[in-house]
Design a protein around this motif. Sequence first.
Motif, short mmCIF file in Angstrom:
data_model
loop_
_atom_site.label_atom_id
_atom_site.label_comp_id
_atom_site.label_asym_id
_atom_site.label_seq_id
_atom_site.Cartn_x
_atom_site.Cartn_y
_atom_site.Cartn_z
N LEU A 1 -7.98 -27.99 -4.42
CA LEU A 1 -6.62 -27.48 -4.58
C LEU A 1 -6.20 -27.50 -6.05
CD1 LEU A 1 -4.42 -28.94 -1.67
CD2 LEU A 1 -5.00 -26.56 -2.11
N THR A 2 -6.49 -28.59 -6.73
CA THR A 2 -6.10 -28.72 -8.13
C THR A 2 -6.74 -27.65 -8.99
OG1 THR A 2 -5.85 -31.11 -7.83
CG2 THR A 2 -5.99 -30.29 -10.08
N ARG A 3 -8.07 -27.49 -8.82
CA ARG A 3 -8.77 -26.47 -9.61
C ARG A 3 -8.30 -25.06 -9.25
NH1 ARG A 3 -13.13 -30.21 -8.84
NH2 ARG A 3 -13.74 -29.13 -6.92
N SER A 4 -8.08 -24.83 -7.95
CA SER A 4 -7.60 -23.50 -7.54
C SER A 4 -6.20 -23.23 -8.05
CB SER A 4 -7.64 -23.39 -6.01
OG SER A 4 -8.95 -23.54 -5.52
N GLY A 5 -5.36 -24.30 -8.10
CA GLY A 5 -4.02 -24.12 -8.64
C GLY A 5 -4.05 -23.72 -10.10
N GLU A 6 -4.92 -24.37 -10.87
CA GLU A 6 -5.05 -24.00 -12.27
C GLU A 6 -5.59 -22.58 -12.41
OE1 GLU A 6 -4.58 -24.20 -16.22
OE2 GLU A 6 -3.92 -25.68 -14.73
N TYR A 7 -6.57 -22.23 -11.56
CA TYR A 7 -7.12 -20.88 -11.56
C TYR A 7 -6.02 -19.86 -11.23
CZ TYR A 7 -10.03 -16.91 -10.13
OH TYR A 7 -10.60 -15.67 -9.99
N TYR A 8 -5.18 -20.19 -10.26
CA TYR A 8 -4.08 -19.29 -9.87
C TYR A 8 -3.11 -19.09 -11.03
CZ TYR A 8 0.35 -17.93 -7.72
OH TYR A 8 1.54 -17.31 -7.42
N ARG A 9 -2.74 -20.17 -11.72
CA ARG A 9 -1.81 -20.04 -12.83
C ARG A 9 -2.42 -19.26 -13.99
NH1 ARG A 9 -0.55 -24.94 -10.49
NH2 ARG A 9 -2.17 -26.08 -11.60
N ASN A 10 -3.72 -19.40 -14.21
CA ASN A 10 -4.38 -18.58 -15.23
C ASN A 10 -4.37 -17.11 -14.86
OD1 ASN A 10 -4.97 -20.78 -16.88
ND2 ASN A 10 -6.94 -21.17 -15.87
N LEU A 11 -4.57 -16.85 -13.56
CA LEU A 11 -4.52 -15.46 -13.10
C LEU A 11 -3.13 -14.87 -13.32
CD1 LEU A 11 -6.50 -15.37 -9.71
CD2 LEU A 11 -7.13 -14.30 -11.88
N VAL A 12 -2.10 -15.67 -13.03
CA VAL A 12 -0.73 -15.18 -13.21
C VAL A 12 -0.46 -14.87 -14.67
CG1 VAL A 12 1.70 -15.83 -13.06
CG2 VAL A 12 0.16 -16.35 -11.17
N ARG A 13 -0.89 -15.78 -15.57
CA ARG A 13 -0.68 -15.53 -17.01
C ARG A 13 -1.46 -14.31 -17.47
NH1 ARG A 13 -0.63 -21.36 -17.16
NH2 ARG A 13 -2.90 -21.39 -17.39
N SER A 14 -2.68 -14.19 -17.02
CA SER A 14 -3.48 -13.02 -17.41
C SER A 14 -2.88 -11.74 -16.86
CB SER A 14 -4.92 -13.18 -16.92
OG SER A 14 -5.52 -14.35 -17.45
N GLY A 15 -2.42 -11.81 -15.60
CA GLY A 15 -1.79 -10.64 -15.00
C GLY A 15 -0.54 -10.21 -15.73
N ASN A 16 0.27 -11.18 -16.15
CA ASN A 16 1.47 -10.84 -16.91
C ASN A 16 1.12 -10.17 -18.24
OD1 ASN A 16 3.14 -11.89 -14.94
ND2 ASN A 16 3.28 -13.91 -15.89
N SER A 17 0.07 -10.67 -18.88
CA SER A 17 -0.34 -10.06 -20.15
C SER A 17 -0.81 -8.63 -19.92
CB SER A 17 -1.46 -10.89 -20.78
OG SER A 17 -1.04 -12.22 -21.04
N VAL A 18 -1.61 -8.44 -18.89
CA VAL A 18 -2.08 -7.08 -18.58
C VAL A 18 -0.91 -6.16 -18.27
CG1 VAL A 18 -3.41 -5.71 -16.94
CG2 VAL A 18 -4.35 -7.86 -17.81
N PHE A 19 0.06 -6.68 -17.51
CA PHE A 19 1.22 -5.86 -17.12
C PHE A 19 2.02 -5.43 -18.35
CE2 PHE A 19 5.76 -5.72 -16.00
CZ PHE A 19 5.73 -4.64 -15.12
N TYR A 20 2.29 -6.38 -19.26
CA TYR A 20 3.08 -6.05 -20.44
C TYR A 20 2.33 -5.08 -21.35
CZ TYR A 20 6.54 -9.62 -19.33
OH TYR A 20 7.53 -10.35 -18.73
#
Length: 461
Positions: A114-133
């Motif tokens: 869960l911990t590793r997946s949570g960090e992976y999820y937050r990295n995905l969100v940050r990367s997705g926001n960058s791609v979106f902008y």
Amino acid sequence: MTVALITFICAALAFVFGRSKAVRAAQSIGGIRALHSLPNYYGWYAMWIVLLPIMVFGLFWAISEPYALRTLTLSYFDLQYPIQQTGRSEDLIFAQIVASSSRDLSNVDYFQALTRSGEYYRNLVRSGNSVFYITSFSILAGAISFGLYKIAPDFRARNQVEKVVRFLLALSSTIAVLTTLGIVLSVLFESVRFFSQIPITEFLFGTHWSPQIAIRADQQGASGAFGAVPLFAGTLLITVIAMVVAAPIGLFSAIYLAEYAPEKVRTYVKPMMEVLAGIPTVVYGFIAALTIAPAIRSFAESLGSTSVSSESALAAGLVMGVMIIPFVSSLSDDVIRAVPQSIRDASLAMGATRSETIKKVVLPAALPGIVGGLLLAVSRAIGETMIVVMAAGLTANLTANPLESVTTITVQIVTLLVGDQEFDSAKTLAAFALGLTLFVVTLLLNVVALRIVKKYREQYE
């Protein structure tokens, strides 16, 4: 929010620059007359070129991003700890992953995953926001450049803008139709589930309504009866009482305001009447429960009646009729005033009196609008809930006596869906069956009204 604000600013600038470019181009070839379209159309074209691509991309991103985040995150978790071994559903696992940074989940066996997946999820969100902008700003820059590049004196900007407007109008109509269709299908689907448990004949023709389902064999007061005739009767009774009050008062007031009242009187009286439409229904409910219902009971008891309920259909119907007077009056007044004055003058010239003109000429000519106002009032009366709850009660009583307590379809829909409900239960699904019944009744009323309107409209066209 930031992207939306920047997008609207860029769209406004594109309009200004596009219009300015068209005006400058026209000055070198003989003035605005040499342009194919007016300068504003070039500005609108540049603005739409900016707005439409970013809106399409934003809609695509809003739909696809949550699905992509969920799929990638669960796949990453499954590689570390198979989801099947957790004994939890994918929805619960994903919720725990999202909450892993704010909640202590160290007591679960798959805490590390869960911990590793949570960090992976937050990295995905940050990367997705960058791609979106980055993508959004690239689209904006490209759209502005393309829109301004296309502007030229011979460019058919008006044709392009009108195509966009027609597309948006068609899209709006399609959304309205699809929304209505979705509502109908959702209600129909749940109603079919209800009728698979309860026979439709029992629902439509049964005379006992008690939707409580017994959980235990010895439970009292849970008969599970779904005969909706008492609800239909209560709804009809209160609606008839309300219309008996609203229809004549509303129509006569409309005739007075449109045909007889001086303009000064109309200026003050009509807004005062329409104030009634802005009063919250809960206020009407208070008036009905605390004033009208006790007065009706006292009056009936003074006449020797001893079986008058403190909550009655008459109290609810009278107050509801007062509430919907503005709907009938305002619409009828507007329709009557829309009848051409030449028709009135012709009738008066032939020797008819003013009252005969109103009765024989004006009202028949305005009948389609008057019928529409009455239908709106009927729909308002059928759909009212608060006044019925406070003044007529919740008892499903099959009676034609307006002095007794009754209930309506809308009140029962609210009652069935209040609180935590299980949507596999016939009790909860009954609300959708009642909603479908209301829809069918309203549809039939509209069909009848259209036939009446068509019949009389042909005589005056």
